[in-house]
Write an enzyme that holds these catalytic residues in place. Sequence first.
Site, PDB file in Angstrom:
ATOM      1  N   GLY A 239       8.280   2.594  -0.726  1.00  0.00           N
ATOM      2  CA  GLY A 239       9.621   2.019  -0.654  1.00  0.00           C
ATOM      3  C   GLY A 239      10.537   2.831   0.228  1.00  0.00           C
ATOM      4  N   GLY A 243      15.422   5.617  -2.372  1.00  0.00           N
ATOM      5  CA  GLY A 243      14.849   5.370  -3.689  1.00  0.00           C
ATOM      6  C   GLY A 243      13.732   6.334  -4.005  1.00  0.00           C
ATOM      7  CD  GLU A 263       4.529   4.205   3.232  1.00  0.00           C
ATOM      8  OE1 GLU A 263       5.610   4.403   3.837  1.00  0.00           O
ATOM      9  OE2 GLU A 263       4.060   3.081   3.029  1.00  0.00           O
ATOM     10  CB  CYS A 300       5.758   1.459   6.007  1.00  0.00           C
ATOM     11  SG  CYS A 300       4.068   1.076   5.502  1.00  0.00           S
TER      12      CYS A 300
END
Length: 505
Positions: A239, A243, A263, A300
């Site tokens: 995420g 966070g 990650e 990502c």
Amino acid sequence: MGFTPHGKHLIAGEWVAGDATFTSEPAQGPAHQFSIGTVDLVDHACEAAEDAFWTYGYTTRAERAAFLDAIADEIEARAEAITEIGTQETGLPAARLNGERGRTTGQLRLFADHIRKGDYLDRRHDAALPDRQPAPRPDIRLMERPIGPVAVFGASNFPLAFSTAGGDTAAALAAGCPVVVKGHSAHPGTGEIVAEAIKAAIEKTGMPMGVFSLVQGGKRDVGTALVQHPRIKAVGFTGSLAGGRALFDLCARRDEPIPFFGELGSVNPMFMLPKAVRARADELGAGWAGSLVLGAGQFCTNPGIAVAIDGPDTDRFIAATKAALEKIGGQIMLTEGIARAYRDGKDRFESRNSVTPVYTTESAGREASPNLYETTAQAYLQDHALGEEVFGPLGLIVRVSSVDEMAQLAKGFEGQLTATIHMDAADLEDARKLRPILERKAGRVLVNGFPTGVEVVDSMVHGGPFPASTNFGATSVGTMSIRRFLRPVSYQNFPTELLPADLQN
């Protein structure tokens, strides 16, 4: 076939409703009501996971492999319904969901095969030397053992491969660790139907019911309770940096600190060497544009930055990238929040005098259209915000004066999931200058490719130095990811009959 979620949590084999509910926000189709997770539900799930560990942690490799295969089979048995609810909730096309489902079942089966082989146990034996002087040596054996219950946070951008039965869950279950999943509110129906598949596999293979639980929704207190629960021994997370960092800090502040395998994203820079750009500017520009907008840029590994030497060849590369982006319309993003964050990221670039627009669009609602900017190496190094990930189809070209300045710029990058070199044979000496820098900066270094698309294989590393991930020695993709949920134990002077079965031979 029509799948209607019942909106409950799966806690140790039971579907449990809560008093409060939230409404899903699908990109298309009907919204549904889901129970909101609570701290009490987290406690119930974690205690059940601990109880299950005393059985599941001591199952044979063959038994766990059969369980993983059964989960894959049960997911495939629900294929049509998974695609239906997944496309409704996320806006992702059916082909993408079908491919992601195949990746999810593929990695479950890959782990099943991996643990059947047993190499991951890293078994070692130093035989006793009773006559050694000045002191005898005892018999010592070593083997990797599961650490205990693991918490997994579902990802917004991968409703299957990085969520309920995704890579973190598959690796933990393969290791012998029960799992408690905190489902992502962006796709709760998809999480529910996959949890149904796992429950069916538990029943089919006779595993303890507490081996898996799914807690849906919930506010920050639910995530906090999960990572701080004393039964949880590790956390897997995919995420945002903000966070992930907050959860990482919570794990570190526990009375018993535990590893947090987060990650957290990356800008995945590409370094365009001069001979390659001269020979293939048009091809490279079109290829970058295609990778940049893939899945609305919600990967990502999205290559957000291209570093190139200033000059007419780079001008052609930029023009080709722009021409390709102009053909791309708006794409639906995963959530309203992600779409807002993308617009905020664009505004951040627009507000800087050091950044020049190359191609800009306006995005509204849940749609995102591509944007392209350029800047100089000096401006990039002086403005940290230019290196922050914009989750979506936004690209930045950084012009440098030489390969030496390119190498200096590379040293200034933070940790990355990937780094790419685009080169021709005549660029080899320049590439040699970059490689030592990039292998320190990234978990995966590519040549003449684009980083979107992560192979689920033994040799894959999906991780990297912070802030790409919180543990640079780990990967969240590939069979090596099982190491995160194991710890070595030495057995000294054990009679053979008392050793774990995997150490007896």
